[in-house]
Design a protein around this motif. Structure first.
Motif, short mmCIF file in Angstrom:
data_model
loop_
_atom_site.label_atom_id
_atom_site.label_comp_id
_atom_site.label_asym_id
_atom_site.label_seq_id
_atom_site.Cartn_x
_atom_site.Cartn_y
_atom_site.Cartn_z
N ARG A 174 0.78 -1.23 0.12
CA ARG A 174 -0.02 0.12 -0.06
C ARG A 174 0.82 1.39 -0.11
O ARG A 174 0.51 2.08 -0.65
CB ARG A 174 -0.98 -0.04 1.02
N ALA A 175 1.99 1.02 0.76
CA ALA A 175 2.82 2.33 0.74
C ALA A 175 3.46 2.58 -0.43
O ALA A 175 3.73 3.68 -0.82
CB ALA A 175 3.98 2.10 1.79
N VAL A 176 3.84 1.65 -1.40
CA VAL A 176 4.55 1.74 -2.59
C VAL A 176 3.25 2.17 -3.75
O VAL A 176 3.78 3.00 -4.49
CB VAL A 176 5.27 0.36 -3.14
N LEU A 177 2.34 1.30 -3.65
CA LEU A 177 1.42 1.60 -4.75
C LEU A 177 0.54 2.69 -4.51
O LEU A 177 -0.11 3.41 -5.38
CB LEU A 177 0.56 0.31 -5.06
N GLY A 178 0.24 3.20 -3.10
CA GLY A 178 -0.66 4.10 -2.90
C GLY A 178 -0.34 5.48 -3.61
O GLY A 178 -1.32 6.11 -4.25
N PRO A 179 0.75 6.13 -3.72
CA PRO A 179 1.01 7.49 -4.25
C PRO A 179 1.09 7.27 -5.74
O PRO A 179 0.57 8.05 -6.59
CB PRO A 179 2.54 7.70 -3.97
N VAL A 180 1.16 5.75 -6.42
CA VAL A 180 1.11 5.70 -7.67
C VAL A 180 -0.31 5.80 -8.10
O VAL A 180 -0.65 6.37 -9.15
CB VAL A 180 1.68 4.33 -8.17
N LEU A 181 -1.35 5.28 -7.16
CA LEU A 181 -2.70 4.99 -7.80
C LEU A 181 -3.31 6.59 -7.64
O LEU A 181 -4.21 6.91 -8.34
CB LEU A 181 -3.59 4.34 -6.52
N LEU A 182 -2.66 7.43 -6.44
CA LEU A 182 -3.38 8.87 -6.30
C LEU A 182 -2.76 9.73 -7.49
O LEU A 182 -3.74 10.49 -8.02
CB LEU A 182 -2.85 9.45 -4.96
N LEU A 183 -1.62 9.38 -7.95
CA LEU A 183 -0.97 10.21 -9.06
C LEU A 183 -2.00 9.97 -10.50
O LEU A 183 -2.35 10.91 -11.13
CB LEU A 183 0.35 10.08 -9.45
N LYS A 184 -2.28 8.68 -10.39
CA LYS A 184 -2.84 8.30 -11.70
C LYS A 184 -4.47 8.85 -11.56
O LYS A 184 -4.95 9.34 -12.57
CB LYS A 184 -2.99 6.81 -11.77
N GLU A 185 -5.00 8.91 -10.16
CA GLU A 185 -6.31 9.49 -10.27
C GLU A 185 -6.07 10.91 -10.68
O GLU A 185 -7.14 11.40 -11.12
CB GLU A 185 -6.87 9.29 -8.81
N ARG A 186 -5.10 11.62 -10.04
CA ARG A 186 -5.13 13.04 -10.24
C ARG A 186 -4.84 13.31 -11.97
O ARG A 186 -5.27 14.32 -12.37
CB ARG A 186 -4.07 13.64 -9.85
N LEU A 187 -4.10 12.49 -12.33
CA LEU A 187 -3.77 12.81 -13.91
C LEU A 187 -5.01 12.49 -15.06
O LEU A 187 -5.16 12.89 -16.10
CB LEU A 187 -2.47 11.82 -14.26
N SER A 188 -5.89 11.47 -14.47
CA SER A 188 -6.89 10.90 -15.20
C SER A 188 -8.27 11.63 -14.82
O SER A 188 -9.33 10.93 -14.79
CB SER A 188 -6.98 9.46 -15.20
N HIS A 189 -8.12 12.74 -14.41
CA HIS A 189 -9.23 13.28 -13.75
C HIS A 189 -10.50 13.84 -14.81
O HIS A 189 -10.16 14.40 -15.81
CB HIS A 189 -8.69 14.85 -13.14
N PRO A 190 -11.53 12.95 -14.77
CA PRO A 190 -12.57 13.19 -15.74
C PRO A 190 -13.10 14.36 -15.59
O PRO A 190 -13.38 14.95 -14.75
CB PRO A 190 -13.48 11.95 -15.59
#
Length: 126
Positions: free
Chosen positions: A9-25
């Motif tokens: 979770r510590a490794v993937l969490g920031p990646v998932l949050l970045l993806k969410e921010r970049l793919s803001h619909p």
């Protein structure tokens, strides 16, 4: 085993949050009066979630697509939200949508796909 998932979770969490921010619909556009009606209805809803949960991210993305202002309640870092979710919803599982009806009754909806289907039915284009 818990340590493994915390590390993951510590490794993937920031990646998932970045993806969410970049793919803001882009949000749905409504006339002012209709958006005001939707905003008022959304005051009866709250989403219990973890910030980095992929299923919670999926629901938040749909909320953005539908231009919904639903209160987010962090059940990971706020014990009172987690306790409420467990005591009233029956499970500490997220995402969970709390739906307060006009008559004062409250229902709890788990499962991201069910929540998304409900939001689309209630607030999507007719």
């Amino acid at each position: 085993m818990k340590l493994f998932f915390r590390l993951l979770r510590a490794v993937l969490g920031p990646v998932l949050l970045l993806k969410e921010r970049l793919s803001h619909p882009a949000g749905m556009q409504r006339v002012y009066a209709e958006q005001a009606r939707v905003d008022k209805l959304c005051q009866q809803l709250s989403l219990y979630q973890f910030k980095t949960c992929p299923f919670c991210i999926k629901v938040r993305q749909e909320m953005r697509r539908l231009s919904l202002k639903i209160e987010l309640r962090d059940a990971q870092h706020h014990a009172e939200n987690r306790d409420t979710l467990l005591a009233q919803g029956g499970s500490a599982k997220v995402p969970c949508l709390r739906i307060a009806a006009a008559d004062g009754s409250v229902s709890w909806m788990y499962e991201s796909n069910d929540i998304i289907a409900y939001l689309r039915q209630q607030f999507g284009r007719k």
